[in-house]
Design a protein around this motif. Structure first.
Motif, PDB file in Angstrom:
ATOM      1  N   UNK A 288       0.840  -1.161   0.000  1.00 10.12           N
ATOM      2  CA  UNK A 288       0.000   0.000   0.000  1.00 10.12           C
ATOM      3  C   UNK A 288       0.892   1.232   0.000  1.00 10.12           C
ATOM      4  N   UNK A 289       0.620   2.110  -0.913  1.00  7.69           N
ATOM      5  CA  UNK A 289       1.399   3.319  -1.056  1.00  7.69           C
ATOM      6  C   UNK A 289       0.786   4.420  -0.214  1.00  7.69           C
ATOM      7  N   UNK A 290       1.550   4.964   0.712  1.00  9.98           N
ATOM      8  CA  UNK A 290       1.047   6.008   1.601  1.00  9.98           C
ATOM      9  C   UNK A 290       1.532   7.361   1.138  1.00  9.98           C
ATOM     10  N   UNK A 291       0.631   8.143   0.574  1.00 11.21           N
ATOM     11  CA  UNK A 291       0.942   9.495   0.138  1.00 11.21           C
ATOM     12  C   UNK A 291       0.790  10.412   1.335  1.00 11.21           C
ATOM     13  N   UNK A 292       1.761  11.313   1.537  1.00 11.81           N
ATOM     14  CA  UNK A 292       1.728  12.212   2.679  1.00 11.81           C
ATOM     15  C   UNK A 292       0.892  13.449   2.375  1.00 11.81           C
ATOM     16  N   UNK A 293       0.057  13.841   3.306  1.00 16.52           N
ATOM     17  CA  UNK A 293      -0.699  15.083   3.224  1.00 16.52           C
ATOM     18  C   UNK A 293       0.172  16.181   3.815  1.00 16.52           C
ATOM     19  N   UNK A 294       0.430  17.229   3.035  1.00 18.06           N
ATOM     20  CA  UNK A 294       1.217  18.360   3.502  1.00 18.06           C
ATOM     21  C   UNK A 294       0.413  19.636   3.276  1.00 18.06           C
ATOM     22  N   UNK A 295       0.836  20.716   3.863  1.00 21.81           N
ATOM     23  CA  UNK A 295       0.096  21.968   3.789  1.00 21.81           C
ATOM     24  C   UNK A 295       1.008  23.067   3.251  1.00 21.81           C
ATOM     25  N   UNK A 296       0.493  23.837   2.306  1.00 20.83           N
ATOM     26  CA  UNK A 296       1.262  24.891   1.664  1.00 20.83           C
ATOM     27  C   UNK A 296       0.779  26.249   2.153  1.00 20.83           C
ATOM     28  N   UNK A 297       1.705  27.060   2.580  1.00 20.47           N
ATOM     29  CA  UNK A 297       1.380  28.422   3.000  1.00 20.47           C
ATOM     30  C   UNK A 297       0.944  29.199   1.759  1.00 20.47           C
ATOM     31  N   UNK A 298      -0.231  29.803   1.816  1.00 19.18           N
ATOM     32  CA  UNK A 298      -0.760  30.540   0.676  1.00 19.18           C
ATOM     33  C   UNK A 298      -0.020  31.840   0.400  1.00 19.18           C
ATOM     34  N   UNK A 299       0.737  32.322   1.344  1.00 18.85           N
ATOM     35  CA  UNK A 299       1.455  33.596   1.202  1.00 18.85           C
ATOM     36  C   UNK A 299       2.844  33.397   0.609  1.00 18.85           C
TER      37      UNK A 299
ATOM     38  N   UNK B  80       1.577  25.650   9.142  1.00 21.39           N
ATOM     39  CA  UNK B  80       1.283  26.360   7.892  1.00 21.39           C
ATOM     40  C   UNK B  80       0.453  27.611   8.168  1.00 21.39           C
ATOM     41  N   UNK B  81      -0.502  27.497   9.095  1.00 22.39           N
ATOM     42  CA  UNK B  81      -1.321  28.660   9.468  1.00 22.39           C
ATOM     43  C   UNK B  81      -0.458  29.757  10.115  1.00 22.39           C
ATOM     44  N   UNK B  82       0.474  29.338  10.949  1.00 20.72           N
ATOM     45  CA  UNK B  82       1.295  30.291  11.678  1.00 20.72           C
ATOM     46  C   UNK B  82       2.415  30.892  10.836  1.00 20.72           C
ATOM     47  N   UNK B  83       2.718  30.294   9.705  1.00 17.63           N
ATOM     48  CA  UNK B  83       3.840  30.746   8.872  1.00 17.63           C
ATOM     49  C   UNK B  83       3.688  32.219   8.495  1.00 17.63           C
ATOM     50  N   UNK B  84       2.680  32.551   7.738  1.00 20.22           N
ATOM     51  CA  UNK B  84       2.442  33.943   7.328  1.00 20.22           C
ATOM     52  C   UNK B  84       1.009  34.360   7.643  1.00 20.22           C
ATOM     53  N   UNK B  85       0.282  33.489   8.321  1.00 16.70           N
ATOM     54  CA  UNK B  85      -1.104  33.697   8.703  1.00 16.70           C
ATOM     55  C   UNK B  85      -2.052  33.907   7.507  1.00 16.70           C
ATOM     56  N   UNK B  86      -1.776  33.283   6.366  1.00 14.52           N
ATOM     57  CA  UNK B  86      -2.688  33.399   5.224  1.00 14.52           C
ATOM     58  C   UNK B  86      -3.601  32.178   5.129  1.00 14.52           C
ATOM     59  N   UNK B  87      -4.273  32.079   4.006  1.00 10.32           N
ATOM     60  CA  UNK B  87      -5.047  30.877   3.687  1.00 10.32           C
ATOM     61  C   UNK B  87      -4.040  29.778   3.362  1.00 10.32           C
TER      62      UNK B  87
END
Length: 115
Positions: free
Chosen positions: A1-12, A23-30
Motif C-alpha cells: 500500500x502506497x502512503x501518500x503524505x498530506x502536507x500543507x502549503x502556506x498561501x502567502x 502552515x497557518x502560523x507561517x504567514x497567517x494566510x489561507x
C-alpha cells in the motif's frame, strides 16, 4: 500500500509544512492542502498526481478498499475480475490464467494466484 503524505502549503510564501498549524502560523494566510509523493517528495495539488508521480501504479479493490502496488498480482486480479484475493479468493480458470499472465508480462516473475 502506497502512503501518500498530506502536507500543507502556506498561501502567502509557498512554504510546505507537515502540519496544518505550522502552515497557518507561517504567514497567517489561507493554507492549501497538498499531497507529497513518498518516493521523490515532490508536492502535488491532487492526491492521484502524487500517487502516480514516480510511475508507481496502484490499484484499489472496489470490494474491500485495500490498495496494492504495481508488483502485486492483486493489481491484475482487480483489473480482470474486479476484486483482490484477500476479499474474494475465488476466480474462474480463465480469469486465473489471464491474471497470472498479465502479472508475468509486467514483472517477468511468475506468481501463482492460489499460493
Amino acid at each position: 500500500m502506497l502512503n501518500v503524505d498530506l502536507v500543507f502549503k502556506c498561501g502567502e510564501c509557498g512554504s510546505i509544512h507537515f502540519d496544518e498549524d505550522s502552515a497557518r502560523e507561517c504567514c497567517m494566510p489561507e493554507i492549501l492542502e497538498m499531497y507529497q509523493c513518498p518516493i521523490c517528495q515532490a508536492v502535488h495539488d491532487e492526491e492521484e498526481d502524487a500517487e502516480q508521480c514516480c510511475g508507481v501504479e496502484t490499484a484499489r479493490c472496489p470490494a474491500c478498499f485495500r490498495t496494492y502496488g504495481r508488483s502485486s498480482i492483486d493489481v491484475f486480479a482487480i483489473k480482470v475480475a474486479g476484486h483482490c484475493r484477500t476479499c474474494n479468493p475465488a476466480y474462474s480458470y480463465d480469469d486465473q490464467f489471464r491474471i497470472e499472465q498479465l502479472h508475468f508480462q509486467a514483472t517477468e516473475n511468475y506468481v501463482s494466484l492460489n499460493k
